[in-house]
Design an enzyme around this catalytic site. Structure first.
Site, PDB file in Angstrom:
ATOM      1  N   TYR A 272       0.849  -1.189   0.000  1.00 50.81           N
ATOM      2  CA  TYR A 272       0.000   0.000   0.000  1.00 50.81           C
ATOM      3  C   TYR A 272       0.881   1.234   0.000  1.00 50.81           C
ATOM      4  O   TYR A 272       1.816   1.311   0.791  1.00 50.81           O
ATOM      5  CB  TYR A 272      -0.923   0.030   1.231  1.00 50.81           C
ATOM      6  CG  TYR A 272      -2.373   0.050   0.814  1.00 50.81           C
ATOM      7  CD1 TYR A 272      -2.919   1.203   0.256  1.00 50.81           C
ATOM      8  CD2 TYR A 272      -3.168  -1.084   0.903  1.00 50.81           C
ATOM      9  CE1 TYR A 272      -4.231   1.212  -0.180  1.00 50.81           C
ATOM     10  CE2 TYR A 272      -4.478  -1.074   0.457  1.00 50.81           C
ATOM     11  CZ  TYR A 272      -5.007   0.076  -0.081  1.00 50.81           C
ATOM     12  OH  TYR A 272      -6.298   0.090  -0.522  1.00 50.81           O
TER      13      TYR A 272
ATOM     14  N   GLU B  80      -0.347   4.891  -0.623  1.00 48.82           N
ATOM     15  CA  GLU B  80      -1.075   6.138  -0.899  1.00 48.82           C
ATOM     16  C   GLU B  80      -0.127   7.331  -0.824  1.00 48.82           C
ATOM     17  O   GLU B  80       0.710   7.412   0.071  1.00 48.82           O
ATOM     18  CB  GLU B  80      -2.220   6.311   0.101  1.00 48.82           C
ATOM     19  CG  GLU B  80      -3.400   5.409  -0.211  1.00 48.82           C
ATOM     20  CD  GLU B  80      -4.554   5.577   0.762  1.00 48.82           C
ATOM     21  OE1 GLU B  80      -4.387   6.296   1.761  1.00 48.82           O
ATOM     22  OE2 GLU B  80      -5.611   4.996   0.510  1.00 48.82           O
TER      23      GLU B  80
ATOM     24  N   ASP C 233      -6.418  13.018 -25.507  1.00 47.90           N
ATOM     25  CA  ASP C 233      -6.543  11.644 -25.011  1.00 47.90           C
ATOM     26  C   ASP C 233      -5.939  10.735 -26.078  1.00 47.90           C
ATOM     27  O   ASP C 233      -6.564  10.470 -27.105  1.00 47.90           O
ATOM     28  CB  ASP C 233      -8.014  11.319 -24.761  1.00 47.90           C
ATOM     29  CG  ASP C 233      -8.222   9.911 -24.223  1.00 47.90           C
ATOM     30  OD1 ASP C 233      -7.267   9.104 -24.271  1.00 47.90           O
ATOM     31  OD2 ASP C 233      -9.341   9.617 -23.756  1.00 47.90           O
TER      32      ASP C 233
ATOM     33  N   THR D   5      -4.041   5.546 -21.904  1.00 46.94           N
ATOM     34  CA  THR D   5      -3.919   4.226 -21.304  1.00 46.94           C
ATOM     35  C   THR D   5      -2.502   3.734 -21.591  1.00 46.94           C
ATOM     36  O   THR D   5      -1.791   4.306 -22.421  1.00 46.94           O
ATOM     37  CB  THR D   5      -4.916   3.221 -21.919  1.00 46.94           C
ATOM     38  OG1 THR D   5      -4.705   3.178 -23.328  1.00 46.94           O
ATOM     39  CG2 THR D   5      -6.354   3.635 -21.631  1.00 46.94           C
TER      40      THR D   5
ATOM     41  N   LYS E   1      -2.693  -0.201 -24.793  1.00 45.71           N
ATOM     42  CA  LYS E   1      -3.118  -0.347 -26.192  1.00 45.71           C
ATOM     43  C   LYS E   1      -1.856  -0.387 -27.070  1.00 45.71           C
ATOM     44  O   LYS E   1      -1.045  -1.278 -26.890  1.00 45.71           O
ATOM     45  CB  LYS E   1      -4.116   0.747 -26.546  1.00 45.71           C
ATOM     46  CG  LYS E   1      -5.371   0.630 -25.632  1.00 45.71           C
ATOM     47  CD  LYS E   1      -6.442   1.664 -25.880  1.00 45.71           C
ATOM     48  CE  LYS E   1      -7.570   1.497 -24.875  1.00 45.71           C
ATOM     49  NZ  LYS E   1      -8.593   2.544 -24.986  1.00 45.71           N
TER      50      LYS E   1
ATOM     51  N   ARG F 219      -2.496  -3.116 -18.075  1.00 40.67           N
ATOM     52  CA  ARG F 219      -3.699  -2.303 -17.933  1.00 40.67           C
ATOM     53  C   ARG F 219      -3.378  -1.159 -16.996  1.00 40.67           C
ATOM     54  O   ARG F 219      -2.981  -1.390 -15.856  1.00 40.67           O
ATOM     55  CB  ARG F 219      -4.845  -3.104 -17.291  1.00 40.67           C
ATOM     56  CG  ARG F 219      -5.160  -4.430 -17.916  1.00 40.67           C
ATOM     57  CD  ARG F 219      -5.396  -4.297 -19.357  1.00 40.67           C
ATOM     58  NE  ARG F 219      -6.646  -3.643 -19.638  1.00 40.67           N
ATOM     59  CZ  ARG F 219      -7.539  -4.096 -20.514  1.00 40.67           C
ATOM     60  NH1 ARG F 219      -7.315  -5.209 -21.163  1.00 40.67           N
ATOM     61  NH2 ARG F 219      -8.645  -3.434 -20.751  1.00 40.67           N
TER      62      ARG F 219
HETATM   63  C1  LIG Z   1      -9.586   2.964 -24.129  1.00 43.52           C
HETATM   64  C2  LIG Z   1      -9.857   4.418 -23.992  1.00 43.52           C
HETATM   65  C3  LIG Z   1     -10.181   4.999 -22.757  1.00 43.52           C
HETATM   66  C4  LIG Z   1     -10.519   4.203 -21.533  1.00 43.52           C
HETATM   67  O1  LIG Z   1      -9.605   3.325 -21.080  1.00 43.52           O
HETATM   68  P1  LIG Z   1     -10.041   2.175 -20.051  1.00 43.52           P
HETATM   69  O2  LIG Z   1      -8.716   1.674 -19.613  1.00 43.52           O
HETATM   70  O3  LIG Z   1     -10.854   1.198 -20.835  1.00 43.52           O
HETATM   71  O4  LIG Z   1     -10.813   2.816 -18.954  1.00 43.52           O
HETATM   72  C5  LIG Z   1     -10.295   6.370 -22.698  1.00 43.52           C
HETATM   73  N1  LIG Z   1     -10.123   7.136 -23.787  1.00 43.52           N
HETATM   74  C6  LIG Z   1      -9.854   6.609 -24.989  1.00 43.52           C
HETATM   75  C7  LIG Z   1      -9.685   7.511 -26.163  1.00 43.52           C
HETATM   76  C8  LIG Z   1      -9.730   5.231 -25.142  1.00 43.52           C
HETATM   77  O5  LIG Z   1      -9.481   4.724 -26.341  1.00 43.52           O
END
Ligand SMILES: *Cc1c(COP(=O)(O)O)cnc(C)c1O
Length: 405
Positions: free
Chosen positions: A49, A51, A195, A221, A224, A230
């Site tokens: 932990y 925080e 994003d 993220t 991807k 994750r």
């Molecule tokens: C995948 C994605 C998210 C969310 O990610 P999670 O890990 O699924 O919560 C947010 N914004 C965009 C543009 C995404 O492609």
């Protein structure tokens, strides 16, 4: 050992491993992480932990964890060339929520791309908390081009005066014009948030322009195209650093997932190697070659092709919905997802399109040479979607290709 402690789950994990290995995994948001990333994810760091942030924790025993998180932060800053990185958001959606908490009050106006046009739920779509608690205005793509029209975005921004503008999304096959978005945001005094969840690996590898210097806040993220565990990160300039850190903790989250932080650090190290640049460019070459082969076979691609890892196919002219097509392709060994296309006339749960990406198959080692084969299988599987034996024959051919790699 898991096999003795819980044979049921052990067997299921093995089954998933076999399933993943035997298929062309083309879900555009997925990838295959390295053994090193997997190992860090499965480490004793999950026991801790912590925080707070490195050097400012609320629990003892941070001698090692502080170093892990600091390494992840330093690597993120170096790789993307930013002044600040927060590596604690639990995933992409919570990372975006932290942006709202940091810079907006409930009811404030936020602008993002509409979900059915390729945006993300958290950019203000109605069913998301971001659409319920904020005044969300949504831009679209042009019907004739399938691409965002920045004159339309500017007109909407001038009319609605959002405090925050999101660019980026989940089903955008074309390059995002960060400088143009920045110009619009600057004109109305809005904060531009890029994003880059889908394209972070391409940005890191130099295969997509970087938002750094245009968007003061960048969310992404890590799982991807970046090919990490994750998780998520928020990258900012110095000015916006403190507000983001406070929003992530204590604003939204408790303890960070230190095992994930370690795995993010590993992935960032991998992404800083010269081979990753080749990988990122190969993802795009594969996607463009596949798009070309699909066009040759009469498929209708949103925006007419791709600049990145992602292809959005409108199946209307093939007289099949996205859902039955995706199901047939899965049986044929090609895993992707059904997806709405811009101005879709069908329902969200049964839309007109399929979305596919090349990040995963490029990690497996596929090259442009094999892309026409994949287009051929997709064409056959859709034409023969009612014939299970035909689909199984395709799956066998897919399996042969993957086994030979
Ligand atoms: C995948 C994605 C998210 C969310 O990610 P999670 O890990 O699924 O919560 C947010 N914004 C965009 C543009 C995404 O492609």
């Amino acid at each position: 050992m898991l096999r003795e402690a819980d044979p049921e789950i052990a067997a299921l994990i093995q089954a998933e491993e076999r399933r993943q290995a035997s298929k062309l995994r083309m879900i555009a948001s997925e990838n295959d992480v390295s053994q090193a990333v997997l190992e860090a994810t499965g480490s004793v760091l999950t026991n801790k932990y912590s925080e707070g942030y490195p050097g400012k924790r609320y629990y003892e025993g941070q001698q090692v964890v502080d170093q892990v998180e600091q390494l992840a932060i330093d690597r993120a800053k170096a790789l993307f060339g930013v002044e600040h990185a927060n590596v604690q958001p639990l995933s992409g959606a919570p990372a975006n929520l932290a942006v709202y908490l940091a810079f907006l009050q409930p009811g404030d106006t936020v602008m993002g791309m509409a979900l059915p046009m390729g945006g993300h739920l958290t950019h203000g779509w109605s069913v998301s908390a971001t659409g319920k608690w904020f005044n969300a205005v949504q831009y679209e793509v042009r019907k004739d081009t399938g691409v965002v029209d920045l004159d339309e975005v500017r007109a909407l921004a001038l009319a609605e005066r959002p405090k925050v503008i999101f660019c980026g999304g989940t089903a955008i096959p074309r390059t995002i014009d960060f400088p143009a978005f920045a110009e619009i945001a600057n004109e109305i005094g809005a904060l531009l948030v890029a994003d880059i969840a889908h394209i972070a690996g391409l940005v890191a590898g130099g295969a997509h322009p970087s938002p750094v210097g245009h968007a003061p806040v960048i969310t992404t993220t890590t799982h991807k195209t970046l090919r990490g565990p994750r998780g998520a990160m928020i990258l900012t300039d110095a000015e916006h650093a403190k507000a983001i850190d406070r929003a992530v903790f204590p604003g939204l989250q408790g303890g960070p997932h230190d095992h994930t932080t370690a795995a993010i650090a590993v992935a960032l190290h991998e992404a800083s190697q010269p081979e990753f640049r080749e990988y990122a460019h190969m993802i795009v070459r594969n996607a463009q070659t596949l798009a070309g082969a699909l066009l040759e076979r009469g498929f209708d691609l949103v925006s007419g092709g791709t600049d990145n890892h992602l292809i959005l196919v409108d199946l209307t002219s093939k007289l099949i919905g996205g859902k039955p097509a995706a199901r047939a392709l899965d049986r044929a060994g090609i895993e992707l997802n059904y997806n709405a296309v811009p101005f879709d006339t069908r329902k969200p749960f049964d839309p007109s399109g399929i979305r596919l990406g090349t990040a995963g198959v490029t990690t497996r080692g596929l090259t442009p040479e094999q892309m026409p084969l994949i287009a051929g299988w997709i064409d056959r599987a859709i034409a023969e979607h009612d014939d299970e034996q035909a689909l199984d024959r395709i799956a066998a051919e897919v399996g042969e290709l993957l086994a030979a790699l």
